[in-house]
Motif scaffolding. Structure first.
Motif, mmCIF file in Angstrom:
data_model
loop_
_atom_site.group_PDB
_atom_site.id
_atom_site.type_symbol
_atom_site.label_atom_id
_atom_site.label_comp_id
_atom_site.label_asym_id
_atom_site.label_seq_id
_atom_site.Cartn_x
_atom_site.Cartn_y
_atom_site.Cartn_z
ATOM 1 N N LEU A 102 43.829 44.207 33.615
ATOM 2 C CA LEU A 102 44.488 43.899 32.346
ATOM 3 C C LEU A 102 43.806 44.651 31.214
ATOM 4 C CD1 LEU A 102 45.062 40.098 32.822
ATOM 5 C CD2 LEU A 102 46.824 41.765 32.248
ATOM 6 N N LEU A 103 42.536 44.882 31.380
ATOM 7 C CA LEU A 103 41.729 45.558 30.378
ATOM 8 C C LEU A 103 41.182 46.834 31.003
ATOM 9 C CD1 LEU A 103 40.308 45.394 27.589
ATOM 10 C CD2 LEU A 103 38.418 44.283 28.773
ATOM 11 N N ARG A 104 41.529 47.954 30.424
ATOM 12 C CA ARG A 104 41.078 49.226 30.995
ATOM 13 C C ARG A 104 41.180 50.303 29.941
ATOM 14 N NH1 ARG A 104 40.517 51.527 36.459
ATOM 15 N NH2 ARG A 104 38.885 52.972 35.860
ATOM 16 N N GLU A 105 40.231 51.220 29.918
ATOM 17 C CA GLU A 105 40.295 52.365 29.031
ATOM 18 C C GLU A 105 41.366 53.338 29.545
ATOM 19 O OE1 GLU A 105 37.929 53.664 32.463
ATOM 20 O OE2 GLU A 105 38.077 51.800 31.366
ATOM 21 N N LEU A 106 41.834 54.232 28.698
ATOM 22 C CA LEU A 106 42.700 55.308 29.182
ATOM 23 C C LEU A 106 41.844 56.186 30.082
ATOM 24 C CD1 LEU A 106 44.654 56.418 26.001
ATOM 25 C CD2 LEU A 106 45.551 55.241 28.004
ATOM 26 N N THR B 270 51.096 42.670 32.828
ATOM 27 C CA THR B 270 50.567 41.314 32.863
ATOM 28 C C THR B 270 51.075 40.686 34.160
ATOM 29 O OG1 THR B 270 52.463 40.258 31.784
ATOM 30 C CG2 THR B 270 50.718 41.141 30.338
ATOM 31 N N PRO B 271 50.447 39.621 34.626
ATOM 32 C CA PRO B 271 50.957 39.000 35.850
ATOM 33 C C PRO B 271 52.377 38.464 35.658
ATOM 34 C CG PRO B 271 49.202 37.679 34.902
ATOM 35 C CD PRO B 271 49.240 38.953 34.134
ATOM 36 N N TYR B 272 52.699 38.043 34.440
ATOM 37 C CA TYR B 272 54.031 37.484 34.172
ATOM 38 C C TYR B 272 55.100 38.574 34.201
ATOM 39 C CZ TYR B 272 50.483 34.411 32.370
ATOM 40 O OH TYR B 272 49.342 33.678 32.244
ATOM 41 N N GLY B 273 54.803 39.721 33.600
ATOM 42 C CA GLY B 273 55.754 40.832 33.623
ATOM 43 C C GLY B 273 55.946 41.391 35.022
ATOM 44 N N LEU B 274 54.840 41.538 35.750
ATOM 45 C CA LEU B 274 54.931 42.071 37.112
ATOM 46 C C LEU B 274 55.648 41.087 38.030
ATOM 47 C CD1 LEU B 274 54.375 44.404 38.940
ATOM 48 C CD2 LEU B 274 52.055 43.538 39.279
ATOM 49 N N CYS C 180 33.830 46.466 28.311
ATOM 50 C CA CYS C 180 34.065 47.334 27.147
ATOM 51 C C CYS C 180 32.769 48.001 26.689
ATOM 52 C CB CYS C 180 34.698 46.544 26.005
ATOM 53 S SG CYS C 180 36.413 46.110 26.327
ATOM 54 N N TRP C 181 31.678 47.246 26.668
ATOM 55 C CA TRP C 181 30.378 47.838 26.316
ATOM 56 C C TRP C 181 30.014 48.937 27.308
ATOM 57 C CZ3 TRP C 181 28.115 48.194 22.000
ATOM 58 C CH2 TRP C 181 28.136 47.155 21.068
ATOM 59 N N ASP C 182 30.187 48.676 28.591
ATOM 60 C CA ASP C 182 29.855 49.663 29.609
ATOM 61 C C ASP C 182 30.654 50.947 29.412
ATOM 62 O OD1 ASP C 182 28.482 50.403 32.133
ATOM 63 O OD2 ASP C 182 30.552 50.461 32.883
ATOM 64 N N GLN C 183 31.927 50.815 29.104
ATOM 65 C CA GLN C 183 32.763 51.995 28.874
ATOM 66 C C GLN C 183 32.348 52.713 27.594
ATOM 67 O OE1 GLN C 183 34.923 53.210 31.233
ATOM 68 N NE2 GLN C 183 33.835 51.589 32.305
ATOM 69 N N PRO D 113 41.441 37.343 30.887
ATOM 70 C CA PRO D 113 40.910 37.836 32.168
ATOM 71 C C PRO D 113 40.771 39.354 32.158
ATOM 72 C CG PRO D 113 43.219 37.360 32.371
ATOM 73 C CD PRO D 113 42.825 36.946 30.981
ATOM 74 N N MET D 114 39.968 39.848 33.055
ATOM 75 C CA MET D 114 39.785 41.292 33.226
ATOM 76 C C MET D 114 40.927 41.906 34.032
ATOM 77 S SD MET D 114 36.916 42.757 32.162
ATOM 78 C CE MET D 114 36.850 44.097 33.324
ATOM 79 N N SER D 115 41.403 41.149 35.013
ATOM 80 C CA SER D 115 42.374 41.694 35.951
ATOM 81 C C SER D 115 43.134 40.552 36.604
ATOM 82 C CB SER D 115 41.650 42.510 37.019
ATOM 83 O OG SER D 115 40.712 41.707 37.689
ATOM 84 N N PHE D 116 44.051 40.913 37.494
ATOM 85 C CA PHE D 116 44.774 39.900 38.250
ATOM 86 C C PHE D 116 45.192 40.472 39.585
ATOM 87 C CE2 PHE D 116 48.082 42.195 36.067
ATOM 88 C CZ PHE D 116 49.145 42.237 36.937
ATOM 89 N N SER D 117 45.449 39.586 40.504
ATOM 90 C CA SER D 117 46.042 39.981 41.775
ATOM 91 C C SER D 117 47.343 39.196 41.934
ATOM 92 C CB SER D 117 45.094 39.708 42.945
ATOM 93 O OG SER D 117 44.734 38.359 42.973
ATOM 94 N N ILE D 118 48.292 39.830 42.583
ATOM 95 C CA ILE D 118 49.597 39.196 42.773
ATOM 96 C C ILE D 118 50.049 39.485 44.203
ATOM 97 C CG2 ILE D 118 50.923 41.170 41.902
ATOM 98 C CD1 ILE D 118 52.716 39.089 40.425
#
Length: 152
Positions: free
Chosen positions: A50-54, A65-69, A96-99, A143-148
């Motif tokens: 859900l959160l990622r740099e380009l 988002t999990p809802y859209g997917l 975000c700090w790491d990136q 959240p950082m991510s999701f699985s579906i």
């Protein structure tokens, strides 16, 4: 090439798409092909940030988002769709700090990585485990991510 998948129809029980969907421009075509490949009651498992740099520019197209997917998969005829959120606001901040630190010269990178992340990673994980609910705004999550997972 996802546009030219040559796998026998109704031949697979499971298709896994890990951390890749945001690089697929025509995701509906990919899902249609997956549906053709899956056996009856076969499943598709997708893990997406859900959160990622380009990144891997210019082939970074979407954030789902999990809802859209879930709605996209439902519209394409998938059933029994469920999702799980992963991570939380504190691990998102650490990511975000790491990136951001990767933009610094190497000498500064070591200093700030140690200061912001390495010395505090256990606390960051614990905070994510303890504090899952936004106490200021209703109906929000970070959240950082999701699985579906969905069935044919």
């Amino acid at each position: 090439d996802y546009r030219k998948i040559k796998i026998k129809k109704n031949s697979k029980n499971l298709i896994i798409i890990p951390n890749l969907l945001h690089h697929i421009f025509d995701h509906k075509l990919l899902f249609s092909q997956c549906k053709n490949i899956l056996k009856k009651n076969g499943q598709i498992y997708i893990f997406e940030p859900l959160l990622r740099e380009l990144h891997q520019q210019p082939s970074d197209y979407f954030r789902f988002t999990p809802y859209g997917l879930k709605q996209i998969l439902k519209d394409l005829g998938f059933k029994k769709i469920s999702y799980k959120l992963c991570g939380g606001p504190f691990s998102a901040t650490a990511y975000c700090w790491d990136q951001a630190i990767q933009f610094l010269p190497e000498k500064l990178r070591k200093k700030y990585k140690s200061f912001f992340i390495s010395n505090n990673i256990k606390d960051i994980i614990e905070l994510d485990m303890l504090y899952k609910k936004n106490l200021v705004r209703k109906n929000t999550a970070f959240p950082m991510s999701f699985s579906i997972i969905a069935s044919k």
